[in-house]
Design a protein around this motif. Structure first.
Motif, PDB file in Angstrom:
ATOM      1  N   ASP A 114      20.910  44.947  38.910  1.00 39.75           N
ATOM      2  CA  ASP A 114      20.909  45.756  37.331  1.00 39.75           C
ATOM      3  C   ASP A 114      22.569  46.302  37.535  1.00 39.75           C
ATOM      4  O   ASP A 114      23.443  45.807  36.604  1.00 39.75           O
ATOM      5  CB  ASP A 114      20.262  46.811  37.238  1.00 39.75           C
ATOM      6  N   LEU A 115      22.823  46.751  38.664  1.00 43.26           N
ATOM      7  CA  LEU A 115      24.285  47.316  38.612  1.00 43.26           C
ATOM      8  C   LEU A 115      25.173  46.199  38.612  1.00 43.26           C
ATOM      9  O   LEU A 115      26.274  45.928  37.993  1.00 43.26           O
ATOM     10  CB  LEU A 115      24.546  48.189  40.218  1.00 43.26           C
ATOM     11  N   PHE A 116      24.894  45.156  39.583  1.00 40.20           N
ATOM     12  CA  PHE A 116      25.826  44.060  39.655  1.00 40.20           C
ATOM     13  C   PHE A 116      26.072  43.178  38.240  1.00 40.20           C
ATOM     14  O   PHE A 116      27.065  42.843  37.941  1.00 40.20           O
ATOM     15  CB  PHE A 116      25.210  42.801  40.777  1.00 40.20           C
ATOM     16  N   ASP A 117      24.712  43.145  37.630  1.00 38.37           N
ATOM     17  CA  ASP A 117      24.824  42.251  36.281  1.00 38.37           C
ATOM     18  C   ASP A 117      25.813  43.076  35.310  1.00 38.37           C
ATOM     19  O   ASP A 117      26.400  42.467  34.627  1.00 38.37           O
ATOM     20  CB  ASP A 117      23.243  42.581  35.793  1.00 38.37           C
ATOM     21  N   ARG A 118      25.611  44.449  35.478  1.00 34.52           N
ATOM     22  CA  ARG A 118      26.434  45.306  34.283  1.00 34.52           C
ATOM     23  C   ARG A 118      28.036  45.064  34.678  1.00 34.52           C
ATOM     24  O   ARG A 118      28.747  45.055  33.935  1.00 34.52           O
ATOM     25  CB  ARG A 118      25.991  46.809  34.335  1.00 34.52           C
ATOM     26  N   ILE A 119      28.267  45.236  36.013  1.00 33.37           N
ATOM     27  CA  ILE A 119      29.574  45.011  36.336  1.00 33.37           C
ATOM     28  C   ILE A 119      30.211  43.794  35.823  1.00 33.37           C
ATOM     29  O   ILE A 119      31.255  43.613  35.630  1.00 33.37           O
ATOM     30  CB  ILE A 119      30.196  45.451  37.822  1.00 33.37           C
ATOM     31  N   THR A 120      29.343  42.801  35.969  1.00 29.31           N
ATOM     32  CA  THR A 120      29.792  41.426  35.757  1.00 29.31           C
ATOM     33  C   THR A 120      30.048  41.069  34.306  1.00 29.31           C
ATOM     34  O   THR A 120      30.795  40.547  33.778  1.00 29.31           O
ATOM     35  CB  THR A 120      28.670  40.317  36.343  1.00 29.31           C
ATOM     36  N   THR A 176      42.398  41.772  39.836  1.00 24.84           N
ATOM     37  CA  THR A 176      41.912  40.635  39.433  1.00 24.84           C
ATOM     38  C   THR A 176      43.262  39.916  39.097  1.00 24.84           C
ATOM     39  O   THR A 176      44.005  40.131  38.694  1.00 24.84           O
ATOM     40  CB  THR A 176      40.975  40.436  38.157  1.00 24.84           C
ATOM     41  N   SER A 177      42.914  38.315  39.075  1.00 27.90           N
ATOM     42  CA  SER A 177      44.077  37.784  38.682  1.00 27.90           C
ATOM     43  C   SER A 177      42.951  36.395  37.674  1.00 27.90           C
ATOM     44  O   SER A 177      41.955  36.131  37.913  1.00 27.90           O
ATOM     45  CB  SER A 177      44.606  36.771  39.704  1.00 27.90           C
ATOM     46  N   ASP A 178      43.765  36.061  36.631  1.00 28.41           N
ATOM     47  CA  ASP A 178      43.223  35.313  35.655  1.00 28.41           C
ATOM     48  C   ASP A 178      44.120  34.226  35.332  1.00 28.41           C
ATOM     49  O   ASP A 178      44.974  34.286  34.369  1.00 28.41           O
ATOM     50  CB  ASP A 178      42.737  36.145  34.258  1.00 28.41           C
ATOM     51  N   TRP A 233      33.870  42.479  34.537  1.00 28.50           N
ATOM     52  CA  TRP A 233      34.622  42.250  35.629  1.00 28.50           C
ATOM     53  C   TRP A 233      34.437  40.893  36.477  1.00 28.50           C
ATOM     54  O   TRP A 233      34.502  40.885  37.625  1.00 28.50           O
ATOM     55  CB  TRP A 233      34.457  43.531  36.850  1.00 28.50           C
ATOM     56  N   ALA A 234      33.679  40.056  35.473  1.00 28.48           N
ATOM     57  CA  ALA A 234      33.637  38.747  36.133  1.00 28.48           C
ATOM     58  C   ALA A 234      34.916  38.104  36.854  1.00 28.48           C
ATOM     59  O   ALA A 234      34.714  37.053  37.828  1.00 28.48           O
ATOM     60  CB  ALA A 234      32.933  37.752  35.080  1.00 28.48           C
ATOM     61  N   ASP A 235      36.069  38.593  36.610  1.00 25.76           N
ATOM     62  CA  ASP A 235      37.289  38.218  37.308  1.00 25.76           C
ATOM     63  C   ASP A 235      37.367  38.344  38.644  1.00 25.76           C
ATOM     64  O   ASP A 235      38.116  37.693  39.250  1.00 25.76           O
ATOM     65  CB  ASP A 235      38.623  38.555  36.466  1.00 25.76           C
ATOM     66  N   LEU A 236      36.487  39.567  38.900  1.00 27.84           N
ATOM     67  CA  LEU A 236      36.550  39.886  40.514  1.00 27.84           C
ATOM     68  C   LEU A 236      35.844  38.942  40.955  1.00 27.84           C
ATOM     69  O   LEU A 236      34.508  38.611  40.331  1.00 27.84           O
ATOM     70  CB  LEU A 236      35.801  41.374  40.673  1.00 27.84           C
ATOM     71  N   PRO A 237      35.931  38.533  42.253  1.00 30.13           N
ATOM     72  CA  PRO A 237      34.947  37.549  42.943  1.00 30.13           C
ATOM     73  C   PRO A 237      33.702  38.398  43.209  1.00 30.13           C
ATOM     74  O   PRO A 237      33.581  39.442  43.246  1.00 30.13           O
ATOM     75  CB  PRO A 237      35.643  37.552  44.353  1.00 30.13           C
TER      76      PRO A 237
END
Lengths: 478, 266
Positions: free
Chosen positions: B108-114, A62-64, B125-129
């Motif tokens: 659920d999975l998406f939400d947890r990763i986020t 990631t990048s921030d 991992w909200a920094d991932l697109p």
């Protein structure tokens, strides 16, 4: 002294009841996670912590670009670590050491020292990160004296006569301060190539700040100094470097190529720059095999003529680390050092050569019983350092007297044994107990820097002076 | 977009459910799962072979340090983690909106990763697109055969949290004692109950009951809705049971308990 121990015990007692919670210092706070996300145990980084570091303190992949001052976490962490240490130094030579320990006597040094580190790091914009690491040192009380032992040489043991109480020291120092431009040629956000500029620690295989033994047990082969110069492989350097990791977790090449000024200080002593190269292959972040090469020059005579290089030297070594399951690791370093002239006072070249290294292990007691909660809080570290100095100063200067006057003839071997126990009240609150013994020193321990095992007054040859230490340190990181 | 479709279908069912629950005063309803099949509709977030392959790349650079290249939760950084990183081959997940024993939904999975799991080493991992997070969802599902035929999943309806009145809180406190939450979480909710030290998850690993008095320690978040979901769905694989049966037909009482837990940290 007793006051110091009492203070230490009381603060330990109090703090073991303080609710620190899960998320500490700065990075853990930012992401709301535990220290173990990045540390196998503080301060040792795990595979993820290394990936985070490689990517400029951003999550791998990631990048921030939001600079830390625009994030809602205070970009600052602190780490006070008061300690008590007793160090005994025994002079087995026939004459006094130049710092005043008579022949056959043991000097006891009791030190209570309190250092406080402040650090700040993170992103400073798109592709930019920084790290700042400031140490504030307070040594309120050093009591040295009380020689004992030995009978037939030297004057009869008038206790504490040669060395008086040393008084209070206070100092601040930027240990590291650098800026990184991350992910230079790609947007992989995995740190394939980054460039850093400033004051930083070279990416040597076993860094001082990450090992579980203390500063009293330096990795000896990184810390051999010429007589009148000063150079430690594992201390900060001023310069620029390219570093990163190529490949994937399965198989990755970690590297650094650095151009630095070659002293561990801000000011250089000569115009020539030093070169450092590091390469290591990682397999699944379990097995790491690497090499390092350092080529340096210094004008150890000091003086104002920066175009003079007196000593040209190299360090070359191999290392291996194996991270076993359940948090244990074993490691070893082999290193060869060559200086072509380490003493400018003596006319003619005074070459110096050594080989040596260390092997060690670090593990939580829970390797024997992984689901035992108490054992998970106890970590042990053991290290054995060895060094053989094949070429050293034999003429001139004060060294000559000491060499001719040793009890046991020519000394060229150094051995050091260290055993460390760490008890973690919390991942970020711990107590360190360490016992160590060193057979033969290189140079004299300077009396005003007894808490740094690597410091030596004048080096250049191996002395028949032994040292052992016991230390107790309390650390709180927040 | 997949997300929109899913949210839409959730909303419509939620309205439908609220109507029933008002009349029958039941608090939980099974909702037939929305379709998980989006194959061939040309959207970037679909569960396609291509996205699974891309997910694998993202996984290997970002997740494998902890969850392991083969998804078993045995990455090199996992050695010392409590709780351990999820073993994706087990198909067992803690944070679902589905009843205990069921698979989580993709959302659920998406939400947890986020959002990550607070207080553990599972980072958000909200920094991932967003696109990459969906690719990860599809990829981590492939570690377990249980997802193969995309069995139907029902989603617990949460409804609107009632006001936490004094009466509600004191009733909630009683349920906290009667339902024996205190045995693990302690009388004051600090996670220091009499059995707290002996708890193990179903892999025999140390399991630590949460300290319910610190908001940021809640893995799922400390809102009333999150607590409600935890109590109904249970945290599968851990000693934290589902209270779906215990509170059957007792939605109001459950909200009392939720309000009480909520008050411990807010």
């Amino acid at each position: 002294m007793r006051k110091a121990i009492k203070y230490l015990l009381v603060s330990t007692f109090i703090l073991s009841f303080v609710e620190i919670g899960y998320s500490i210092p700065q990075f853990a706070r930012k992401y709301g996670v535990t220290c173990f996300t990045c540390h196998a145990t503080v301060p040792k980084l795990n595979a993820f912590g290394n990936a985070f570091r490689r990517n400029g303190f951003m999550l791998p992949g990631t990048s921030d670009p939001t600079p830390v001052w625009q994030q809602d976490v205070l970009p600052l962490s602190g780490m006070p670590h008061p300690m008590y240490m007793r160090r005994n130094i025994t002079n087995n030579m026939l004459t006094s050491t130049t710092n005043g320990i008579p022949s056959g006597k043991t000097l006891h040094v009791d030190t209570f020292n309190s250092a406080f580190e402040l650090y700040s790091g993170g992103t400073a914009g798109d592709h930019l990160s920084y790290l700042a690491f400031l140490t504030i040192h307070v040594d309120p009380e050093i009591e040295a004296g009380g020689e004992e032992g030995g009978d037939d040489h030297g004057d009869s043991g008038s206790s504490g006569s040669n060395v008086a109480s040393i008084g209070t020291h206070l100092g601040t120092e930027f240990h590291q301060f650098f800026i990184v431009y991350n992910n230079l040629f790609s947007n992989s956000n995995t740190g394939k190539m980054n460039v850093r500029l400033g004051f930083f620690h070279l990416d040597i295989p076993f860094m001082r700040l990450r090992k579980l033994t203390t500063e009293m047990s330096p990795n000896l082969v990184y810390n051999v100094m010429p007589v009148n110069g000063g150079f430690n492989l594992d201390r900060r350097q001023l310069g620029v470097s390219a570093f990163g990791g190529l490949g994937s977790m399965k198989l990755r090449l970690d590297y650094e190529v650095a151009i630095v000024n070659g002293t561990n200080n801000l000011l250089d002593t000569n115009e020539d720059k030093d070169l450092f190269i590091r390469a290591a292959i990682n397999r699944n972040d379990r097995l790491r095999v690497g090499m390092l090469y350092y080529k340096g020059n210094q004008n150890i005579g000091g003086g104002s003529n920066l175009s003079v290089t007196i000593d040209s030297f190299t360090r070359f070594g191999y290392d291996v680390t194996y991270n076993l399951p359940r948090g244990a690791s074993v490691f070893g370093q082999w290193l060869e050092g060559k200086d072509d002239d380490i003493d400018w006072v003596i006319s003619g070249d005074q070459p110096f050569e050594y080989t040596g290294g260390f092997i060690g292990t670090e593990f939580p007691l829970s390797v024997f019983s992984p689901q035992n909660r108490l054992l998970r809080k106890i970590w042990l570290a053991g290290k054995y350092d060895f060094m053989n100095v094949s070429k050293q100063i034999v003429t001139g200067d004060m060294m000559v007297d000491n060499m001719l006057a040793t009890n046991t003839g020519n000394q060229n071997e150094i051995k050091m044994y260290t055993a460390t126990l760490r008890y973690y009240f919390q991942p970020n609150v711990f107590l360190i107990v360490e016992k160590g013994f060193q057979d033969n020193l290189i140079g004299y321990p300077p009396l005003d820097d007894m808490t740094d095992g690597a410091a030596s007054g004048a080096a250049g040859r191996v002395l028949d002076v032994d040292a052992d230490w016991f230390m107790l340190m309390f650390v709180l990181a927040f | 977009m997949k997300t929109q479709i899913e949210i839409f279908s959730r909303r419509s069912t939620a309205v439908f459910i609220r109507t029933i629950s008002v009349t029958s005063i039941t608090f939980i309803l099974s909702i037939s799962a929305f379709s998980q099949e989006f194959a061939g509709n040309g959207m970037s977030n679909e569960q396609s072979k291509e996205n699974i392959a891309k997910g694998r790349g993202v996984y290997n650079t970002s997740c494998s340090y902890c969850h392991g290249l083969s998804g078993k939760g045995d990455g090199p950084a996992a050695d010392f983690l409590i709780p351990a990183p999820r073993d994706f081959t087990s198909g067992e997940y803690k944070y679902r909106r589905t009843p205990s024993g069921e698979l989580p939904t993709d959302w659920d999975l998406f939400d947890r990763i986020t959002k990550g799991v607070h207080g553990t080493s599972m980072i958000n991992w909200a920094d991932l697109p967003e696109e990459k997070r969906w690719q990860l969802v599809y990829y981590i599902k492939t570690f377990s055969d249980k997802f193969k035929d995309e069995p139907d999943r029902s989603v617990i309806n949460v409804g609107v949290p009632p006001e936490p009145t004094i009466e509600s809180l004191s009733r909630g406190r009683e349920f906290y004692i009667d339902a024996e939450c205190w045995k693990c979480h302690g009388l004051s909710g600090r996670g220091d109950g009499p059995s707290a030290d002996e708890l193990k998850n179903n892999k025999g690993e140390i399991s630590i009951p949460r300290d319910l008095t610190i908001a940021r320690n809640y893995g799922r978040g400390s809102s009333q809705r999150a607590i409600y979901l935890t109590l109904l769905s249970g945290l599968d694989g851990t000693p934290m049971p589902s209270y779906q049966d215990a509170f059957e037909d007792m939605d109001e009482e459950l909200w009392d308990l939720v309000n009480y837990i909520y008050s411990l940290s807010n």
